[in-house]
Write an enzyme that holds these catalytic residues in place. Structure first.
Site, mmCIF file in Angstrom:
data_model
loop_
_atom_site.group_PDB
_atom_site.id
_atom_site.type_symbol
_atom_site.label_atom_id
_atom_site.label_comp_id
_atom_site.label_asym_id
_atom_site.label_seq_id
_atom_site.Cartn_x
_atom_site.Cartn_y
_atom_site.Cartn_z
ATOM 1 N N GLU A 82 2.881 17.963 -2.481
ATOM 2 C CA GLU A 82 3.889 17.239 -1.714
ATOM 3 C C GLU A 82 5.239 17.914 -1.867
ATOM 4 O O GLU A 82 5.523 18.558 -2.885
ATOM 5 C CB GLU A 82 3.979 15.783 -2.200
ATOM 6 C CG GLU A 82 4.948 14.933 -1.395
ATOM 7 C CD GLU A 82 4.825 13.440 -1.695
ATOM 8 O OE1 GLU A 82 5.509 12.647 -1.028
ATOM 9 O OE2 GLU A 82 4.030 13.073 -2.584
ATOM 10 N N ASN A 127 0.214 8.039 5.771
ATOM 11 C CA ASN A 127 0.015 7.928 4.330
ATOM 12 C C ASN A 127 0.598 6.604 3.839
ATOM 13 O O ASN A 127 1.719 6.242 4.201
ATOM 14 C CB ASN A 127 0.724 9.087 3.603
ATOM 15 C CG ASN A 127 0.799 8.849 2.108
ATOM 16 O OD1 ASN A 127 -0.189 9.033 1.397
ATOM 17 N ND2 ASN A 127 1.967 8.450 1.611
ATOM 18 N N GLU A 128 -0.166 5.898 3.029
ATOM 19 C CA GLU A 128 0.292 4.640 2.434
ATOM 20 C C GLU A 128 1.025 3.763 3.457
ATOM 21 O O GLU A 128 2.172 3.361 3.272
ATOM 22 C CB GLU A 128 1.151 4.903 1.190
ATOM 23 C CG GLU A 128 0.348 5.537 0.065
ATOM 24 C CD GLU A 128 1.085 5.625 -1.261
ATOM 25 O OE1 GLU A 128 2.294 5.295 -1.320
ATOM 26 O OE2 GLU A 128 0.454 6.027 -2.257
ATOM 27 N N TYR A 174 -3.463 5.361 -9.545
ATOM 28 C CA TYR A 174 -2.899 6.158 -10.638
ATOM 29 C C TYR A 174 -3.171 5.468 -11.967
ATOM 30 O O TYR A 174 -3.080 4.242 -12.077
ATOM 31 C CB TYR A 174 -1.396 6.341 -10.447
ATOM 32 C CG TYR A 174 -1.047 7.296 -9.339
ATOM 33 C CD1 TYR A 174 -0.991 8.667 -9.555
ATOM 34 C CD2 TYR A 174 -0.775 6.826 -8.050
ATOM 35 C CE1 TYR A 174 -0.683 9.548 -8.533
ATOM 36 C CE2 TYR A 174 -0.462 7.703 -7.023
ATOM 37 C CZ TYR A 174 -0.416 9.058 -7.275
ATOM 38 O OH TYR A 174 -0.105 9.937 -6.252
ATOM 39 N N GLU A 187 -5.228 10.475 -3.674
ATOM 40 C CA GLU A 187 -4.200 10.499 -4.710
ATOM 41 C C GLU A 187 -4.751 9.818 -5.956
ATOM 42 O O GLU A 187 -5.118 8.642 -5.909
ATOM 43 C CB GLU A 187 -2.903 9.803 -4.260
ATOM 44 C CG GLU A 187 -2.132 10.558 -3.194
ATOM 45 C CD GLU A 187 -0.758 9.957 -2.911
ATOM 46 O OE1 GLU A 187 -0.160 9.354 -3.828
ATOM 47 O OE2 GLU A 187 -0.299 10.109 -1.761
ATOM 48 N N GLN A 224 -0.285 15.952 -9.024
ATOM 49 C CA GLN A 224 -0.233 16.949 -7.961
ATOM 50 C C GLN A 224 -0.420 18.335 -8.565
ATOM 51 O O GLN A 224 -0.488 18.465 -9.785
ATOM 52 C CB GLN A 224 1.089 16.858 -7.217
ATOM 53 C CG GLN A 224 1.239 15.556 -6.435
ATOM 54 C CD GLN A 224 2.512 15.522 -5.595
ATOM 55 O OE1 GLN A 224 3.193 16.507 -5.358
ATOM 56 N NE2 GLN A 224 2.854 14.331 -5.158
#
Length: 498
Positions: free
Chosen positions: A30, A178-179, A247, A302, A351
């Protein structure tokens, strides 16, 4: 050395012939902090760091060794503020952009579509482009698809050619936003499902070699309603994958240090990482109801550990060190994905460089490989191999009247007939002895590698770059159809059986 309770693993026949897609081992780049600029890209005028068109050669070589199958770009949250036409054409004429999500920095758009897609060719990886739905338009998205994929004469392919690229890149993987539930627009899922249908309608494919793989912005962790609505309301011929983000952290409001963590914080992070098993299982169950033939992929694009940034660094840059705790997260999570390979077919660690759970850290002309890098390199033997189902009975890792399975495992058989078993012991203090039943198979030799260290808080630094690296593993004994393995605390082992 004392060992924990007995653990057993049995290898079963693979009735479904499930293949562990190499794309489970994807990565994420990103425009965030020092991931792109000062990570991948140091600029074409740089005279101190060896590069190809501004992309670091040492990074390219490291990612080639990792066998990175796909790379997601330009976001993340950044994707829904990114307008791709700002990043093409002469670099001195590209407009600047303020990265409103990550640190409020101004960047010059010197790394754009050509730079990223050409870099993917250098690395030998498939690009995964995340398109702007939150602040973009259907036309802008459709023109980007045409710009990178159209082989003939069209307004956008002509523009591409005028910018120096004759042949299309034939990009298959496309994220439609995204999201959308958060930074991608704070939408309700019913609204996003309609938006997705609109965008997907105008995404066109012009050759069989670039079949579009369209990925919907999926759920945040346990939002099962989100997955239900997408599967119910989007025609399946328009949908190839649904994303999922999770996460691993101590707790969102108190993430703690990446290196100076207690056992309580370590256990909490392991509990969060193990939650991926439940998330994948429950989202897959919903998808099975609407798609029993499993044509639509679950795309965990992610995942990884998230802690407080390193002292003295920009809070918006998400720069954190990478310890043996992160190696545990990587090993466990990849085992979960492997074992759910019939539904999980793409995933992206967050990432790649200098952000969150990175595989590479850079500092000026220096580069280090993190424990996570080494786990992913050890595990790349699973890419595109056939899944070997396992029955695992694990001892418990206990802390403060809580417990988790101490042992995680997955196995595959490659095209040459070799079987690989990846094993993780997350217990921070107790070793584990494992008996693996191989009676359904005939093996004559076993070899392996291990990743561990003296302390679970250990990490590679720019002063000590190889403190943690794989070593030969000797504590596996093959006898009478059984394999006896002794795993030290917080260790990752990959075995090869022939």
């Amino acid at each position: 050395m004392a060992y924990g309770q007995s653990n057993t693993i049995e290898l079963l026949p693979n009735a479904q012939e499930t293949v562990v897609s190499k794309n489970i081992y994807g990565h994420f780049a990103e425009h965030l902090g020092r991931c792109i600029y000062d990570g991948f890209y140091v600029g074409e005028k740089n005279t101190t760091i060896p590069h190809t068109s501004g992309v670091r050669n040492d990074v390219v070589d490291a990612l080639k060794k990792l066998k990175v199958p796909n790379l997601r770009w330009p976001g993340g949250c950044f994707a829904d503020t990114y307008h791709w036409k700002d990043g093409i054409g002469p670099k001195d004429k590209r407009p600047t952009i303020v990265n409103q999500w990550w640190g409020g920095v101004t960047e010059d758009n010197s790394f754009g579509t050509h730079d990223f897609l050409n870099m993917c060719e250098l690395i030998g990886t498939e690009p995964y482009l995340a398109g702007n739905v939150g602040s973009g338009t259907v036309q802008e998205f459709a023109e980007w698809v045409q710009y990178v994929n159209h082989p003939g004469v069209s307004p956008m392919s002509n523009l591409r050619k005028s910018n120096g690229r004759e042949k299309p890149w034939n990009v298959s993987f496309w994220g439609v936003g995204n999201e959308a539930w958060g930074c991608g627009g704070n939408m309700r899922v019913e609204h996003y499902a309609n938006i997705y249908r609109q965008y997907a309608t105008f995404m066109s494919d012009w050759s069989n070699s670039s079949k579009l793989f369209r990925i919907a912005s999926g759920a945040n962790e346990a939002d099962y309603h989100w997955t239900e609505v997408l599967m119910r309301d989007i025609p399946h011929h328009m949908l190839d994958g649904i994303a999922l983000h999770h996460y691993s952290t101590v707790e969102w409001n108190h993430k703690g240090s990446a290196t100076a963590f207690t056992e309580e914080q370590y256990f909490a992070t392991m509990k969060s990482a193990w939650w991926m098993e439940e998330l994948v299982t429950r989202h897959s169950t919903i998808m099975d109801k609407y798609d029993p033939k499993k044509k639509i992929a679950l795309v965990v694009d992610e995942w990884g550990g998230w802690y407080n940034v390193e002292d003295g660094t920009n809070p918006g840059f998400l720069y954190q060190q990478n310890t043996m705790r992160d190696a545990m997260i990587a090993g466990m999570t990849l085992n979960i994905f492997n074992n759910h390979a019939e539904r999980v077919r793409i995933a992206n660690l967050a990432q790649t460089i200098n952000v969150l759970q990175s595989v590479i850290l850079t500092k000026e002309d220096k580069m280090i490989l993190t424990p996570t890098y080494h786990v992913m390199e050890m595990y790349n033997v699973h890419q595109d191999a056939k899944l070997v189902p396992l029955v695992i009975k694990s001892a418990e890792y206990k802390f403060n009247n809580q417990s988790l399975p101490a042992v995680s495992a997955s196995a595959t058989k490659d095209a040459k007939g070799a079987t690989h078993i990846s094993l993780v012991n997350i217990d921070s203090k107790q070793s584990q002895e494992i008996t693996i039943d191989l009676s359904r198979n005939e093996y004559k030799t076993v070899s392996g590698r291990i990743l561990t260290s003296a302390k679970v808080q250990d990490f590679n630094s720019f002063e000590q770059t190889d403190k943690i690296k794989p070593a030969a593993f000797k504590d596996a004994q093959l006898k009478n159809g059984k394999l006896q393995v002794k795993l030290p605390p917080f260790s990752v082992v990959v075995l090869e059986l022939k």
